[in-house]
Structures are given as structure tokens and as C-alpha cells.
Design a protein around this motif. Structure first.
Motif, mmCIF file in Angstrom:
data_model
loop_
_atom_site.group_PDB
_atom_site.id
_atom_site.type_symbol
_atom_site.label_atom_id
_atom_site.label_comp_id
_atom_site.label_asym_id
_atom_site.label_seq_id
_atom_site.Cartn_x
_atom_site.Cartn_y
_atom_site.Cartn_z
ATOM 1 N N ALA A 66 -1.314 6.624 1.041
ATOM 2 C CA ALA A 66 -1.351 5.241 0.489
ATOM 3 C C ALA A 66 -1.442 4.751 1.925
ATOM 4 C CB ALA A 66 -0.426 4.361 -0.377
ATOM 5 N N PRO A 67 -2.059 3.115 1.414
ATOM 6 C CA PRO A 67 -2.566 2.192 2.513
ATOM 7 C C PRO A 67 -1.914 1.600 3.129
ATOM 8 C CG PRO A 67 -4.324 1.799 1.087
ATOM 9 C CD PRO A 67 -3.466 2.838 0.170
ATOM 10 N N THR A 68 -0.544 1.718 2.039
ATOM 11 C CA THR A 68 0.720 0.985 2.930
ATOM 12 C C THR A 68 2.140 0.976 2.147
ATOM 13 O OG1 THR A 68 0.419 -0.918 0.910
ATOM 14 C CG2 THR A 68 -1.087 -1.246 2.514
ATOM 15 N N GLU A 69 2.694 0.581 3.160
ATOM 16 C CA GLU A 69 4.267 0.849 2.757
ATOM 17 C C GLU A 69 4.832 0.190 1.309
ATOM 18 O OE1 GLU A 69 7.030 2.571 4.081
ATOM 19 O OE2 GLU A 69 5.000 2.701 5.792
ATOM 20 N N THR A 70 4.288 -1.196 0.402
ATOM 21 C CA THR A 70 4.529 -1.230 -0.560
ATOM 22 C C THR A 70 3.459 -0.626 -1.439
ATOM 23 O OG1 THR A 70 4.059 -3.453 -0.540
ATOM 24 C CG2 THR A 70 3.939 -3.346 -2.185
ATOM 25 N N LEU A 71 2.274 0.448 -1.446
ATOM 26 C CA LEU A 71 2.286 1.308 -2.434
ATOM 27 C C LEU A 71 2.749 2.497 -2.234
ATOM 28 C CD1 LEU A 71 -2.134 0.424 -2.516
ATOM 29 C CD2 LEU A 71 -1.170 0.409 -3.882
ATOM 30 N N ARG A 72 2.988 2.900 -1.020
ATOM 31 C CA ARG A 72 4.299 4.139 -0.700
ATOM 32 C C ARG A 72 5.277 3.747 -2.097
ATOM 33 N NH1 ARG A 72 6.849 7.020 4.443
ATOM 34 N NH2 ARG A 72 8.090 4.577 4.247
ATOM 35 N N ARG A 73 6.239 2.916 -1.689
ATOM 36 C CA ARG A 73 7.090 2.661 -2.867
ATOM 37 C C ARG A 73 6.233 2.885 -4.417
ATOM 38 N NH1 ARG A 73 8.432 -0.687 1.566
ATOM 39 N NH2 ARG A 73 7.499 -2.481 -0.292
ATOM 40 N N ASN A 85 9.451 14.005 -8.288
ATOM 41 C CA ASN A 85 9.455 13.555 -6.906
ATOM 42 C C ASN A 85 9.188 13.788 -5.812
ATOM 43 O OD1 ASN A 85 12.359 12.977 -8.417
ATOM 44 N ND2 ASN A 85 12.912 15.436 -8.282
ATOM 45 N N LEU A 86 8.880 12.353 -5.284
ATOM 46 C CA LEU A 86 7.476 12.390 -4.279
ATOM 47 C C LEU A 86 8.764 10.717 -3.100
ATOM 48 C CD1 LEU A 86 4.420 11.084 -6.063
ATOM 49 C CD2 LEU A 86 5.199 13.577 -5.284
ATOM 50 N N PHE A 87 8.865 12.185 -1.889
ATOM 51 C CA PHE A 87 9.969 11.697 -1.386
ATOM 52 C C PHE A 87 9.094 10.768 0.072
ATOM 53 C CE2 PHE A 87 14.102 14.506 -1.364
ATOM 54 C CZ PHE A 87 13.908 14.093 -2.699
ATOM 55 N N HIS A 88 9.439 9.407 0.453
ATOM 56 C CA HIS A 88 9.000 8.564 1.259
ATOM 57 C C HIS A 88 9.948 8.980 2.536
ATOM 58 C CE1 HIS A 88 11.597 5.079 -0.657
ATOM 59 N NE2 HIS A 88 11.376 5.957 -1.382
ATOM 60 N N ASN A 107 8.904 16.986 -5.154
ATOM 61 C CA ASN A 107 8.150 18.258 -5.488
ATOM 62 C C ASN A 107 6.777 17.748 -4.316
ATOM 63 O OD1 ASN A 107 8.907 16.943 -8.082
ATOM 64 N ND2 ASN A 107 8.314 19.064 -8.138
ATOM 65 N N GLY A 108 7.391 17.039 -3.398
ATOM 66 C CA GLY A 108 6.261 15.904 -2.444
ATOM 67 C C GLY A 108 6.868 15.281 -1.847
ATOM 68 N N ILE A 109 5.442 14.823 -0.831
ATOM 69 C CA ILE A 109 5.683 13.768 -0.364
ATOM 70 C C ILE A 109 4.703 12.417 -0.609
ATOM 71 C CG2 ILE A 109 7.111 14.764 1.315
ATOM 72 C CD1 ILE A 109 4.391 14.420 3.874
ATOM 73 N N VAL A 110 5.735 11.292 -0.286
ATOM 74 C CA VAL A 110 3.893 10.059 0.044
ATOM 75 C C VAL A 110 4.060 9.209 1.008
ATOM 76 C CG1 VAL A 110 5.914 8.608 -1.609
ATOM 77 C CG2 VAL A 110 3.628 8.260 -1.693
ATOM 78 N N THR A 111 3.661 9.210 1.980
ATOM 79 C CA THR A 111 2.903 9.012 3.196
ATOM 80 C C THR A 111 2.077 7.767 3.317
ATOM 81 O OG1 THR A 111 3.083 9.678 5.589
ATOM 82 C CG2 THR A 111 1.766 10.382 4.245
ATOM 83 N N THR A 112 1.587 6.971 4.910
ATOM 84 C CA THR A 112 0.990 6.074 4.660
ATOM 85 C C THR A 112 0.007 6.713 5.658
ATOM 86 O OG1 THR A 112 2.290 5.023 6.433
ATOM 87 C CG2 THR A 112 2.570 4.674 4.543
ATOM 88 N N PHE A 113 -1.652 5.946 6.201
ATOM 89 C CA PHE A 113 -2.354 6.706 6.685
ATOM 90 C C PHE A 113 -2.232 5.986 8.054
ATOM 91 C CE2 PHE A 113 -5.352 4.917 3.686
ATOM 92 C CZ PHE A 113 -5.786 5.303 2.381
#
Length: 154
Positions: A66-73, A85-88, A107-113
């Protein structure tokens, strides 16, 4: 037409998930693109696609960029609501997690560009070592002239 209970009852989502199931059956194609207006329910659609992917054992880990920390959360919170469960991870933890393995129950991760850009080679290795489904949220932020787009194309 099949009704997919995991998502909001929007006709485009229903058609899209039917198309996604057909995509999963086609071994020759490895990219699926979903385009919809802001607020149309793309995140919910993507989460439903993730559940289908898990159910069919087509991938065992996910990477959401995702482009931002807010969207990541927001991604992590919405995924949690449906049992994904997407860990950030913080910037410091991310390289270790991708290299050494994710926490139990992930189940995976969510990160930023920006995080992907910093450790692109680590993400490339991770995606090659596991069966990973990658979701790029708001891909228009990765214009060809930006380094983000260059790193994501690896």
C-alpha cells in the motif's frame, strides 16, 4: 451466479469474484487486475479473493503493498475482521521477517511501497521461495518514472 458472502453485496464484486475463480483455474495467466472507483469496495473484494486463494491452496502467503502507513494499518484491520492475519512489521523488523520467516499465525504481511523499495531484493527472494499472492493497492502510485514502480517490477 454464485453469491459470495465474504464481501459487500455489490454486483461488480460478484462478477469480479466469478472472474477471479476462472483466473485461478487458468495456469497460464499470473496477473489479475481489478479497477474500481474510490470507495467501491476494492479492499473487501481483494480480501475475498485472498480467502478463495487460501481455500484452493493456490498461495500460502500474501504480500499487500500500500502507498501509506494509514492504508497499511487499514488493510491489517480489515483482514483481521475476516480471519486473515496480515502483519505490519516496522521497517527494522520487516527484513528479518521476510528473510527468517513470518510470525506464527501470519497469513502474510502488509507493507508500503517505500519499504519494498528499500529491500526489493529481499521481497523478490521471499516471493520466489514461497507461493505468494501479491496485492498492490493503489498501483497508480507506482508510475514508471518513480523508483517504487521500478522496484515492484523486479
Amino acid at each position: 451466479m454464485t453469491h459470495y458472502l465474504e464481501i459487500a453485496d455489490r454486483a461488480w464484486q460478484q462478477r469480479g469474484l466469478t472472474n477471479y475463480l476462472q483466473f485461478l483455474e487458468n495456469q497460464e495467466i499470473d496477473t489479475f487486475l481489478t479497477v474500481a472507483c474510490p470507495g467501491a469496495g476494492k479492499t473487501r473484494f481483494s480480501l475475498a479473493a485472498m480467502r478463495m486463494t487460501l481455500a484452493q491452496a493456490r498461495a500460502n502467503l500474501f504480500v499487500v503493498v500500500a502507498p501509506t502507513e494509514t492504508l497499511r494499518r487499514q488493510w491489517a484491520e480489515e483482514a483481521q475482521q475476516i480471519g486473515i492475519n496480515l502483519f505490519h512489521y516496522s521497517r527494522e523488523e520487516l527484513s528479518d521477517a521476510v528473510t527468517d520467516g513470518l510470525d506464527t499465525g501470519a497469513n502474510g504481511i502488509v507493507t508500503t511501497f517505500a519499504q519494498v523499495e528499500r529491500i526489493a531484493e529481499v521481497f523478490e527472494h521471499f516471493c520466489m521461495a514461497f507461493r505468494v499472492m501479491v496485492i498492490i493497492d493503489e498501483v497508480h502510485h507506482c508510475a514508471e518514472h518513480l523508483s517504487w514502480g521500478d522496484k515492484l517490477s523486479i
